[in-house]
Design a protein around this motif. Structure first.
Motif, PDB file in Angstrom:
ATOM      1  N   ASP B  46       0.832  -1.194   0.000  1.00 59.95           N
ATOM      2  CA  ASP B  46       0.000   0.000   0.000  1.00 59.95           C
ATOM      3  C   ASP B  46       0.870   1.249   0.000  1.00 59.95           C
ATOM      4  OD1 ASP B  46      -2.378   1.263  -0.123  1.00 59.95           O
ATOM      5  OD2 ASP B  46      -2.775   1.203   2.037  1.00 59.95           O
ATOM      6  N   ASN B  48       2.303   4.681  -1.006  1.00 62.71           N
ATOM      7  CA  ASN B  48       1.775   5.895  -1.586  1.00 62.71           C
ATOM      8  C   ASN B  48       2.935   6.835  -1.879  1.00 62.71           C
ATOM      9  OD1 ASN B  48      -0.246   7.507  -2.419  1.00 62.71           O
ATOM     10  ND2 ASN B  48      -1.348   7.489  -0.480  1.00 62.71           N
ATOM     11  N   ASP B  50       5.247   9.747  -2.202  1.00 61.61           N
ATOM     12  CA  ASP B  50       5.088  11.080  -1.615  1.00 61.61           C
ATOM     13  C   ASP B  50       4.806  12.087  -2.718  1.00 61.61           C
ATOM     14  OD1 ASP B  50       6.210  13.826  -0.847  1.00 61.61           O
ATOM     15  OD2 ASP B  50       5.971  12.789   1.065  1.00 61.61           O
ATOM     16  N   TYR B  51       3.708  12.795  -2.555  1.00 59.53           N
ATOM     17  CA  TYR B  51       3.251  13.671  -3.622  1.00 59.53           C
ATOM     18  C   TYR B  51       4.248  14.775  -3.962  1.00 59.53           C
ATOM     19  CZ  TYR B  51       0.251  16.534  -6.426  1.00 59.53           C
ATOM     20  OH  TYR B  51      -0.273  17.262  -7.441  1.00 59.53           O
ATOM     21  N   PHE B  52       4.799  15.369  -2.914  1.00 59.70           N
ATOM     22  CA  PHE B  52       5.717  16.477  -3.183  1.00 59.70           C
ATOM     23  C   PHE B  52       7.030  15.994  -3.761  1.00 59.70           C
ATOM     24  CE2 PHE B  52       2.808  18.541  -0.271  1.00 59.70           C
ATOM     25  CZ  PHE B  52       2.470  19.594  -1.091  1.00 59.70           C
ATOM     26  N   ALA B  53       7.495  14.854  -3.254  1.00 63.18           N
ATOM     27  CA  ALA B  53       8.735  14.308  -3.794  1.00 63.18           C
ATOM     28  C   ALA B  53       8.533  13.982  -5.273  1.00 63.18           C
ATOM     29  CB  ALA B  53       9.127  13.062  -3.023  1.00 63.18           C
ATOM     30  N   ASN B  55       6.427  15.309  -7.179  1.00 66.56           N
ATOM     31  CA  ASN B  55       6.269  16.562  -7.869  1.00 66.56           C
ATOM     32  C   ASN B  55       7.593  17.181  -8.277  1.00 66.56           C
ATOM     33  OD1 ASN B  55       4.685  18.919  -8.614  1.00 66.56           O
ATOM     34  ND2 ASN B  55       3.198  17.852  -7.342  1.00 66.56           N
ATOM     35  N   MET B  56       8.594  16.984  -7.438  1.00 64.00           N
ATOM     36  CA  MET B  56       9.903  17.533  -7.747  1.00 64.00           C
ATOM     37  C   MET B  56      10.396  16.976  -9.071  1.00 64.00           C
ATOM     38  SD  MET B  56      10.948  19.645  -5.505  1.00 64.00           S
ATOM     39  CE  MET B  56      12.746  19.681  -5.508  1.00 64.00           C
ATOM     40  N   SER B  61       1.371  19.547 -10.490  1.00 60.28           N
ATOM     41  CA  SER B  61       0.625  19.594  -9.238  1.00 60.28           C
ATOM     42  C   SER B  61      -0.735  18.926  -9.414  1.00 60.28           C
ATOM     43  CB  SER B  61       0.438  21.032  -8.782  1.00 60.28           C
ATOM     44  OG  SER B  61      -0.356  21.740  -9.712  1.00 60.28           O
ATOM     45  N   LYS B  62      -1.137  18.739 -10.671  1.00 59.84           N
ATOM     46  CA  LYS B  62      -2.459  18.169 -10.957  1.00 59.84           C
ATOM     47  C   LYS B  62      -3.575  18.946 -10.265  1.00 59.84           C
ATOM     48  CE  LYS B  62      -1.782  13.828 -13.018  1.00 59.84           C
ATOM     49  NZ  LYS B  62      -2.675  12.911 -13.702  1.00 59.84           N
ATOM     50  N   ASP B  91      -8.420  13.596 -13.485  1.00 60.23           N
ATOM     51  CA  ASP B  91      -7.746  13.492 -12.192  1.00 60.23           C
ATOM     52  C   ASP B  91      -7.124  14.804 -11.724  1.00 60.23           C
ATOM     53  OD1 ASP B  91      -8.418  10.968 -11.453  1.00 60.23           O
ATOM     54  OD2 ASP B  91      -6.658  10.024 -12.342  1.00 60.23           O
ATOM     55  N   TYR B  92      -7.682  15.898 -12.178  1.00 60.35           N
ATOM     56  CA  TYR B  92      -7.228  17.188 -11.699  1.00 60.35           C
ATOM     57  C   TYR B  92      -8.185  17.700 -10.628  1.00 60.35           C
ATOM     58  CZ  TYR B  92      -3.305  18.245 -14.721  1.00 60.35           C
ATOM     59  OH  TYR B  92      -2.074  18.258 -15.308  1.00 60.35           O
TER      60      TYR B  92
END
Lengths: 331, 331
Positions: B46, B48, B50-53, B55-56, B61-62, B91-92
């Motif tokens: 499971d 997930n 990391d969104y910010f990582a 993103n780098m 940013s979606k 998915d935005y």
């Protein structure tokens, strides 16, 4: 050309780490002079720290997620306005999600919000949720107490509000009082329904299941439900699930040639801005939508910033507002 | 304990870089077997990302930012619904901002949205903007053509819609036709006003400035403006800036003892859902709020993903809908 943190470091004659720490408010160990020099370079060059890079350090997205069942519902747009009013002061923003009353979409949105590292979630939901397993971030529910919890419970005195409105009709001589309910949507309205039953009982009026009709909590839902109810019964008064349903009920009454309030008294629930402008103005039970949103945002913010502190519970009162849509029964 | 990318790499027996590239769809050079192993470890644990990582790496940013003048305005909540309907499929998500009609807040929000690296901005604004300097991201304006531009212009045939409604009243025998306008808000309504003037002229009816009244484009604004107008003139018909103003005008008429449509014909603009439920149902000029939002989102998405391609312009037609609030003049 885009100014980078490297440029700022060069211009102010310090290291990149120094600039980064000062910009992230972790520069206490540097002299005032150094801080001043860095901030001057930042301002003069209109330097905008990269949000995601900054985020990697701060772990703050400065956004919260908000899920509502219907963004065009007049009650929720007012709740959103309240949430916004609080968050704007804190420089936080709302990622808004429209679940269309669907539990599947809610779960999907929660996942997407967590992927975006929101600081917390405001969830206005008509559904029971398995929160322990699904929500790993601070959250506040606007769920009419549907999910059991000991803190952060935002409730409205719906029972009292509903009881008061039914008693008002009975005092005005009404015995045949109908009700528009909603069993499956955001407003399970069980409390309002129970208050209705109890109030009839307390006044020794027999309960008649034909006087109840179920429908979506929209204008059209109210129109259709009221039409069915008015065609099959001779009620003299109608309590509607919310103001939107009441607006639909007005139309049903007029199409059937009924005068409001002469032939039919109508009562809503919410006190939307529009309700006082209806013809006739709507008698209704007011609940503070803006304040509910504002409070939910306040509590969420507390829960984000002081996770160790217990979030308070709050119960909002209602206010019964008598306008032109109700009248004593014509004997 | 939170599963990290390190754990996934260890479990699947590959390097962190390999996991990262596979998760970011840049793993073409790895074997199917490796990709399968990594995805299995991700699912089973499971994990997930990391969104910010993430993103780098991705720079996505979606999210898109959306600024509206008033989130409780019924027209805009419908526009938001249209935007949401399109973005959800992609998915935005929407970062929603309520500018309260203020240009200062708009500028502030734009800055904040850019700080959050939104992929683009939808700006519904009543104000002229110095866009070249302030907006460094893809954007689509919902501004009634207030700002000159050659692409991404979303317009509504307001002139035609307004002209048609005034002509309808004249055909029904009306000569004293009032208008509620708004000089400073989201609806500058200059086109509607010009159509009104031109239609009077084409029909050889003298223009009377006393028949015009200005006010905010809200229910209350319409109520106050209509009240002032009805108290000082003997108009027999009233064109309102929008449906919300028309709802307010209904109340003003009733307070002054005027019957709609017998004593006063009223026409709105928008065709909100509620308008057909009013008493009497409102005659109005329909404009497609949901479709405007949906189209704006579509164009913004194109502008984000194919920046080299020119964004189309689009003009939406209106539809004149006759209901019970208008009637031939009683001679």
């Amino acid at each position: 050309m885009k100014i980078t943190i490297k440029d700022i470091a060069r211009i102010s004659g310090v290291s990149i780490t120094t600039v980064s720490q000062i910009l992230n408010n972790k520069g206490q160990r540097f002299s005032d002079e150094t801080r001043r020099r860095v901030m001057k370079a930042v301002e003069e060059n209109d330097y905008n720290p990269d949000y995601f890079a900054k985020n990697m350090v701060n772990r703050e997205s400065k956004t919260i997620g908000m899920i509502v069942p219907d963004v065009t519902d007049l009650f929720f747009s007012k709740v959103i306005e309240g949430v916004e009013a609080y968050l704007t002061k804190k420089d936080y923003m709302i990622l808004l999600c429209n679940s269309n009353h669907s539990h599947e979409m809610e779960k999907d949105y929660i996942k997407q919000l967590l992927n975006r590292s929101v600081a917390g979630i405001l969830l206005a939901s008509p559904n029971s949720l398995e929160l322990e397993t699904s929500l790993k971030s601070p959250y506040i529910l606007i769920d009419r107490g549907l999910n059991t919890r000991t803190e952060g419970n935002l409730l409205v005195k719906e029972y009292d509000g509903s009881y008061e409105s039914v008693q008002y009709l009975i005092n005005a001589g009404h015995q045949k009082i109908g009700m528009l309910t909603n069993e499956s949507g955001y407003y399970p309205m069980s409390e309002r329904y129970e208050a209705y039953c109890q109030c009839l009982k307390d006044n020794h009026i027999a309960y008649n299941e034909n006087y109840l009709e179920d429908g979506p909590v929209t204008i059209e839902g109210g129109y259709r439900a009221a039409k069915r109810l008015l065609e099959k019964t001779d009620i003299t008064a109608l309590c509607c699930g919310n103001d939107q349903m009441a607006i639909g009920a007005y139309r049903a009454a007029y199409e059937l040639g009924l005068n409001i309030p002469k032939d039919l008294s109508i009562i809503g629930f919410d006190n939307l801005e529009i309700s006082q402008y209806l013809n006739p103005p709507l008698t209704t039970v007011a609940q503070p939508a803006f304040e509910i949103g504002y409070t939910a945002a306040t509590y969420l913010f507390q829960s984000i910033n002081q996770p160790e502190k217990k979030v308070p519970n709050k119960t909002f009162g209602t206010e019964f507002i008598v306008r032109g849509s109700t009248a004593p029964i014509d004997n």
